[in-house]
Design an enzyme around this catalytic site. Structure first.
Site, PDB file in Angstrom:
ATOM      1  N   SER A   1     -11.389  45.964  36.479  1.00  0.00           N
ATOM      2  CA  SER A   1     -11.666  44.554  36.956  1.00  0.00           C
ATOM      3  C   SER A   1     -12.859  43.882  36.482  1.00  0.00           C
ATOM      4  CB  SER A   1     -11.484  44.597  38.637  1.00  0.00           C
ATOM      5  OG  SER A   1     -11.695  43.241  39.051  1.00  0.00           O
TER       6      SER A   1
ATOM      7  N   ASP B   1      -0.397  42.730  40.922  1.00  0.00           N
ATOM      8  CA  ASP B   1      -2.167  42.648  41.047  1.00  0.00           C
ATOM      9  C   ASP B   1      -2.173  41.317  42.055  1.00  0.00           C
ATOM     10  OD1 ASP B   1      -4.783  42.682  40.937  1.00  0.00           O
ATOM     11  OD2 ASP B   1      -4.507  43.221  38.997  1.00  0.00           O
TER      12      ASP B   1
ATOM     13  N   HIS C   1      -4.267  46.325  42.350  1.00  0.00           N
ATOM     14  CA  HIS C   1      -5.236  46.095  41.680  1.00  0.00           C
ATOM     15  C   HIS C   1      -6.319  47.227  41.428  1.00  0.00           C
ATOM     16  CE1 HIS C   1      -8.508  43.879  39.658  1.00  0.00           C
ATOM     17  NE2 HIS C   1      -9.382  44.113  40.687  1.00  0.00           N
TER      18      HIS C   1
END
Length: 255
Positions: free
Chosen positions: A94, A194, A224
């Site tokens: 991320s 996600d 995610h």
């Protein structure tokens, strides 16, 4: 403020040949990367996963930091690994992927990078208002623990600090603008579903980097936070195969 139990940095001294720096996501902690770190440590590598400034305590602390604080903390760990190990790799999930890309842009000596659902932008319409909103509201509701696996838990803030988020948005623009400076071998894991980072982020990264050695792996059973989800072992094993291959190819070049 004291660090939340479980949010502590991960440090393991192993091989002097290969070192790996791991970067966690926005509002998250090394807890989301710990199993990955432990897998790499068990393989004998030297591993570092710092707790980035403003994380792992209280969400208002994150609003007192900017992307430069997070980047410089990661860069300091990179420098320590470079002094210790012959080859250094950087992995990120991320926002950790955003930081990884920035490190790769500024440090071509990095041997390779692995990204898990990296973020470089958002399609959310409210993002355009973020610089203004961040001056009015300190935080909004967050979405920690986007994990498909039953019982999956991410140690992260349940609030989204807006001033820090506005700073992350600035970093996104810088990283997108310099994607062509990324030339290292790159392995990218992307979840098909996600709820935090839209799939277009991975497409932008893959289309923008100058890496010749470029691989995308689609994760069909994870959301995610894939490092805590059904596909975690596939991520861990794939990253080790990547490290071993790059190491072997570098050794053959020397011969």
């Amino acid at each position: 403020m004291p660090v939340l139990p479980g949010a502590e940095p991960f440090v393991h001294d192993g091989s002097e040949d290969i070192g790996v720096l791991l970067c966690h996501g926005f509002t998250s902690t090394p807890q989301s990367m710990r199993a990955w770190c432990e897998h790499l440590a068990a393989e004998g590598y030297t591993v570092r996963c710092p707790l980035l400034p403003g994380h792992g305590t209280r969400w208002p602390d994150l609003n007192r930091t900017t992307w430069l604080d997070w980047y410089h903390a990661a860069e300091a760990e990179l420098a320590e690994l470079r002094d210790r190990c012959r080859l250094v790799f950087v992995f990120g999930q991320s926002m950790g992927g955003t930081l990884t890309l920035r490190l790769a842009q500024r440090h071509p000596e990095i041997a390779g990078i692995v990204l898990v659902n990296p973020s470089v932008m958002t399609l959310r319409k409210t993002a355009r208002l973020l610089p203004l909103l961040s001056r009015v509201w300190p935080a909004v509701g967050g979405i920690p623990g986007d994990i498909a696996k039953p019982g999956g838990f991410e140690l992260a803030y349940d609030r989204l600090p807006l001033r820090a988020m506005a700073s992350l948005q600035q970093l996104w623009g810088i990283v997108r603008g310099d994607l062509g400076r990324v030339r290292q071998p790159l392995l990218l894991f992307r979840s098909t579903v996600d709820h935090i980072v839209e799939p277009v982020n991975s497409a932008i990264v893959l289309d923008g980097v100058a890496s010749v050695d470029l691989t995308e792996v689609v994760l069909a059973d994870s959301f995610h936070v894939a490092t805590l989800d059904h596909d975690a072992q596939a991520v861990f094993a794939g990253s080790v195969e990547f490290l071993q291959r790059i190491h072997r190819e570098r050794a053959e070049e020397v011969v």
